[in-house]
Design an enzyme around this catalytic site. Structure first.
Site, mmCIF file in Angstrom:
data_model
loop_
_atom_site.group_PDB
_atom_site.id
_atom_site.type_symbol
_atom_site.label_atom_id
_atom_site.label_comp_id
_atom_site.label_asym_id
_atom_site.label_seq_id
_atom_site.Cartn_x
_atom_site.Cartn_y
_atom_site.Cartn_z
ATOM 1 N N GLY A 46 0.834 -1.192 0.000
ATOM 2 C CA GLY A 46 0.000 0.000 0.000
ATOM 3 C C GLY A 46 0.868 1.241 0.000
ATOM 4 O O GLY A 46 2.037 1.189 0.414
ATOM 5 N N GLN A 51 3.157 9.928 1.100
ATOM 6 C CA GLN A 51 4.426 9.180 1.073
ATOM 7 C C GLN A 51 5.238 9.452 -0.192
ATOM 8 O O GLN A 51 6.417 9.095 -0.250
ATOM 9 C CB GLN A 51 4.166 7.669 1.182
ATOM 10 C CG GLN A 51 3.652 7.241 2.545
ATOM 11 C CD GLN A 51 3.480 5.737 2.596
ATOM 12 O OE1 GLN A 51 2.454 5.206 2.190
ATOM 13 N NE2 GLN A 51 4.501 5.039 3.072
ATOM 14 N N CYS A 89 6.550 -0.235 7.033
ATOM 15 C CA CYS A 89 6.110 0.901 6.239
ATOM 16 C C CYS A 89 7.262 1.353 5.339
ATOM 17 O O CYS A 89 8.396 1.442 5.801
ATOM 18 C CB CYS A 89 5.687 2.036 7.166
ATOM 19 S SG CYS A 89 5.138 3.518 6.305
ATOM 20 N N GLU A 132 -2.893 2.635 5.718
ATOM 21 C CA GLU A 132 -2.750 3.665 4.671
ATOM 22 C C GLU A 132 -3.609 4.893 4.971
ATOM 23 O O GLU A 132 -3.176 6.022 4.755
ATOM 24 C CB GLU A 132 -3.099 3.088 3.295
ATOM 25 C CG GLU A 132 -2.191 1.952 2.839
ATOM 26 C CD GLU A 132 -0.704 2.280 2.900
ATOM 27 O OE1 GLU A 132 -0.333 3.449 2.719
ATOM 28 O OE2 GLU A 132 0.080 1.342 3.154
#
Ligand code: ZN
Length: 149
Positions: A46, A51, A89, A132
């Protein structure tokens, strides 16, 4: 499609509340395509727009690299149950840990064309949605981590 640079923890953009998407134009589609390519190249499941340095409420998800989901302005309207998830992450390299998430979520969102849809997710997909969507509010999994390193 083009790969974009993934922003890492310590950058302020990861800590801000991203803005609602109000214009569903070609640049939104390009952003989502680029995010998908960036996510796949990084072996992620994801990726949220902040990001890649874009503070907009847009997310791409692929639990298995085959099935793809796109969410614009997602909202979790229902959740139930609990699961303990092992998370990492792309913006927090080298860290993984356990986070408690709902087992089931119901999401209301828009696609890239501005059509509203409803998705019921459970298990791993529900886990990724929660992770997310947290990014869109400036929340990282390490904020919620029960244990990890
Ligand atoms: Zn993340």
């Amino acid at each position: 499609m083009a790969r974009r640079t993934i922003v890492k923890i310590g950058d302020d953009i990861l800590r801000k509340r991203s803005k609602e998407v109000t214009v569903f134009d070609r640049s939104l589609g390009v952003l989502l395509d680029d995010m998908k390519e960036t996510m796949l190249h990084a072996d992620g499941v994801g990726l949220a727009a902040p990001q890649v340095g874009i503070p907009k409420r847009a997310v791409v998800i692929s639990p298995d690299g085959k099935q793809f989901y796109e969410f614009v302005n997602p909202v979790i309207i229902n959740s139930s149950g609990k699961q303990l998830c092992r998370e990492g992450c792309l913006s927090v390299p080298g860290v993984s840990g356990e986070v408690e998430r709902p087992q089931y979520v119901e999401v209301l969102a828009f696609d890239r064309h501005g059509n509203r849809f409803d998705l019921k997710a459970e298990g791993f997909l529900a886990n990724i949605c929660c992770h997310e969507f947290d990014h869109l509010d400036g929340i990282l999994f390490v904020d919620k981590m029960i244990k990890g390193r």
